[in-house]
Design an enzyme around this catalytic site. Structure first.
Site, PDB file in Angstrom:
ATOM      1  N   GLU A 101       0.839  -1.208   0.000  1.00 26.72           N
ATOM      2  CA  GLU A 101       0.000   0.000   0.000  1.00 26.72           C
ATOM      3  C   GLU A 101       0.868   1.249   0.000  1.00 26.72           C
ATOM      4  O   GLU A 101       1.993   1.226   0.513  1.00 26.72           O
ATOM      5  CB  GLU A 101      -0.837   0.015   1.293  1.00 26.72           C
ATOM      6  CG  GLU A 101      -2.241  -0.535   1.126  1.00 26.72           C
ATOM      7  CD  GLU A 101      -3.204   0.512   0.577  1.00 26.72           C
ATOM      8  OE1 GLU A 101      -2.765   1.404  -0.155  1.00 26.72           O
ATOM      9  OE2 GLU A 101      -4.401   0.423   0.901  1.00 26.72           O
ATOM     10  N   ASP A 102       0.327   2.347  -0.512  1.00 29.20           N
ATOM     11  CA  ASP A 102       1.059   3.615  -0.433  1.00 29.20           C
ATOM     12  C   ASP A 102       0.991   4.186   0.979  1.00 29.20           C
ATOM     13  O   ASP A 102       1.991   4.548   1.571  1.00 29.20           O
ATOM     14  CB  ASP A 102       0.529   4.629  -1.475  1.00 29.20           C
ATOM     15  CG  ASP A 102      -0.985   4.849  -1.422  1.00 29.20           C
ATOM     16  OD1 ASP A 102      -1.684   4.201  -0.610  1.00 29.20           O
ATOM     17  OD2 ASP A 102      -1.481   5.683  -2.203  1.00 29.20           O
ATOM     18  N   ASP A 105      -4.253   5.315   6.169  1.00 25.32           N
ATOM     19  CA  ASP A 105      -4.835   6.552   6.682  1.00 25.32           C
ATOM     20  C   ASP A 105      -5.944   6.180   7.671  1.00 25.32           C
ATOM     21  O   ASP A 105      -5.661   5.783   8.793  1.00 25.32           O
ATOM     22  CB  ASP A 105      -5.329   7.373   5.486  1.00 25.32           C
ATOM     23  CG  ASP A 105      -5.779   8.767   5.844  1.00 25.32           C
ATOM     24  OD1 ASP A 105      -5.227   9.341   6.803  1.00 25.32           O
ATOM     25  OD2 ASP A 105      -6.670   9.302   5.173  1.00 25.32           O
ATOM     26  N   PHE A 154      -1.598  16.065   4.551  1.00 26.83           N
ATOM     27  CA  PHE A 154      -1.916  15.473   3.254  1.00 26.83           C
ATOM     28  C   PHE A 154      -0.652  15.496   2.400  1.00 26.83           C
ATOM     29  O   PHE A 154      -0.081  16.549   2.154  1.00 26.83           O
ATOM     30  CB  PHE A 154      -3.047  16.215   2.560  1.00 26.83           C
ATOM     31  CG  PHE A 154      -3.596  15.427   1.415  1.00 26.83           C
ATOM     32  CD1 PHE A 154      -4.574  14.457   1.624  1.00 26.83           C
ATOM     33  CD2 PHE A 154      -3.106  15.605   0.136  1.00 26.83           C
ATOM     34  CE1 PHE A 154      -5.058  13.701   0.576  1.00 26.83           C
ATOM     35  CE2 PHE A 154      -3.583  14.849  -0.928  1.00 26.83           C
ATOM     36  CZ  PHE A 154      -4.563  13.899  -0.698  1.00 26.83           C
ATOM     37  N   ARG A 167       1.723  12.389  -8.686  1.00 26.45           N
ATOM     38  CA  ARG A 167       2.213  11.034  -8.409  1.00 26.45           C
ATOM     39  C   ARG A 167       3.688  10.879  -8.785  1.00 26.45           C
ATOM     40  O   ARG A 167       4.405  10.085  -8.186  1.00 26.45           O
ATOM     41  CB  ARG A 167       1.408   9.997  -9.207  1.00 26.45           C
ATOM     42  CG  ARG A 167      -0.023   9.806  -8.730  1.00 26.45           C
ATOM     43  CD  ARG A 167      -0.595   8.521  -9.304  1.00 26.45           C
ATOM     44  NE  ARG A 167      -2.045   8.486  -9.245  1.00 26.45           N
ATOM     45  CZ  ARG A 167      -2.756   8.103  -8.178  1.00 26.45           C
ATOM     46  NH1 ARG A 167      -2.152   7.725  -7.089  1.00 26.45           N
ATOM     47  NH2 ARG A 167      -4.075   8.100  -8.227  1.00 26.45           N
TER      48      ARG A 167
HETATM   49  P1  IMP Z   1      -7.774   4.904   4.022  1.00 25.59           P
HETATM   50  O1  IMP Z   1      -8.793   3.944   3.519  1.00 25.59           O
HETATM   51  O2  IMP Z   1      -8.385   6.112   4.671  1.00 25.59           O
HETATM   52  O3  IMP Z   1      -6.709   4.268   4.904  1.00 25.59           O
HETATM   53  O4  IMP Z   1      -7.072   5.550   2.767  1.00 25.59           O
HETATM   54  C1  IMP Z   1      -6.158   4.937   2.053  1.00 25.59           C
HETATM   55  C2  IMP Z   1      -6.038   5.614   0.700  1.00 25.59           C
HETATM   56  O5  IMP Z   1      -6.370   7.004   0.736  1.00 25.59           O
HETATM   57  C3  IMP Z   1      -4.591   5.563   0.272  1.00 25.59           C
HETATM   58  O6  IMP Z   1      -4.308   4.364  -0.417  1.00 25.59           O
HETATM   59  C4  IMP Z   1      -4.466   6.800  -0.578  1.00 25.59           C
HETATM   60  O7  IMP Z   1      -4.843   6.539  -1.922  1.00 25.59           O
HETATM   61  C5  IMP Z   1      -5.443   7.779   0.016  1.00 25.59           C
HETATM   62  N1  IMP Z   1      -4.767   8.717   0.934  1.00 25.59           N
HETATM   63  C6  IMP Z   1      -4.826   8.751   2.285  1.00 25.59           C
HETATM   64  N2  IMP Z   1      -4.074   9.734   2.786  1.00 25.59           N
HETATM   65  C7  IMP Z   1      -3.493  10.336   1.726  1.00 25.59           C
HETATM   66  C8  IMP Z   1      -2.572  11.437   1.593  1.00 25.59           C
HETATM   67  O8  IMP Z   1      -2.089  12.073   2.552  1.00 25.59           O
HETATM   68  N3  IMP Z   1      -2.220  11.747   0.320  1.00 25.59           N
HETATM   69  C9  IMP Z   1      -2.682  11.095  -0.782  1.00 25.59           C
HETATM   70  N4  IMP Z   1      -3.526  10.062  -0.692  1.00 25.59           N
HETATM   71  C10 IMP Z   1      -3.937   9.690   0.543  1.00 25.59           C
HETATM   72 MG    MG Z   2      -5.468   8.409  -4.075  1.00 23.94          MG
END
Ligand code: IMP
Ligand code: MG
Length: 183
Positions: A101-102, A105, A154, A167
């Site tokens: 995963e990137d 969050d 962010f 990206r």
């Molecule tokens: P989650 O489901 O809230 O954990 O979100 C995960 C996804 O939200 C990541 O795979 C990202 O694509 C996006 N995301 C969450 N935080 C950021 C951020 O700070 N920058 C860019 N994308 C984010």
């Molecule tokens: Mg995204």
């Protein structure tokens, strides 16, 4: 970001620091799975650069697949819903899977992915994430291999986007805004 303001990416994690940390995570994975085969699953699109760099530093028999989910769209805040956009190409039954995963969050995306992947009976299932924002967690999930824990900012770059932009930045950057000067 208000009208009339310009987004300015400020470096948070420099490319050289990312490179060193990715190598260290790859060494850890190589040690943990010594003598075994692994299957890396990249979560599109954010994880593509991390996965490409990580995979090349892992000294194990390695195969790759990709999955794509929608969670954020064009907004910065999660809608709270996760939808599968592209499924895996092949079965993961009996494989040592590492989901790449990137960023973790709220944890909703990972929670959803772990649930659907567990149903497919991999031999093992772990998570590698380049970034972690633990203070944002809504669903209690944890990564096994984390590149960097970061504060609630962010971020963009090295795969991460804001409305599909940034990206391709080489560093992980925080998006700040500066007022546009009148022309
Ligand atoms: P989650 O489901 O809230 O954990 O979100 C995960 C996804 O939200 C990541 O795979 C990202 O694509 C996006 N995301 C969450 N935080 C950021 C951020 O700070 N920058 C860019 N994308 C984010
Ligand atoms: Mg995204």
């Amino acid at each position: 970001m208000r009208n009339g303001e310009r987004e300015v990416p400020q470096v948070l994690i420099r490319r050289s620091v990312i490179e060193k940390r990715v190598k260290a995570v790859a060494r850890q994975i190589t040690r943990d799975y010594k003598g075994q085969r692994i299957h890396l699953i990249g979560v599109l699109k954010g994880a593509c650069f991390f996965l490409a760099d990580l995979a090349r530093e892992i000294d194990l028999e390695t195969s790759l697949d990709f999955i794509s989910v929608a969670s954020y769209g064009k907004r910065r805040d999660s809608s709270g819903q996760v939808r599968l956009l592209k499924d895996l190409d092949s079965s993961i039954a009996g494989l040592n899977v590492i989901l790449v995963e990137d960023i973790l969050d709220t944890g909703r995306t990972l929670h959803y992915l772990l649930r659907i992947l567990r149903q497919r009976k991999p031999k093992s299932l772990r998570v590698a994430a380049l970034l972690d924002k633990p203070s944002r967690r809504v669903t209690p999930v944890k990564g096994d291999y984390i590149g960097f824990s970061i504060p609630n900012e962010f971020v963009v770059g090295y795969g991460l986007d804001y409305a599909e932009r940034y990206r391709n930045l080489k560093d992980v950057c925080v998006l700040t805004s500066s007022s546009r000067s009148p022309q």
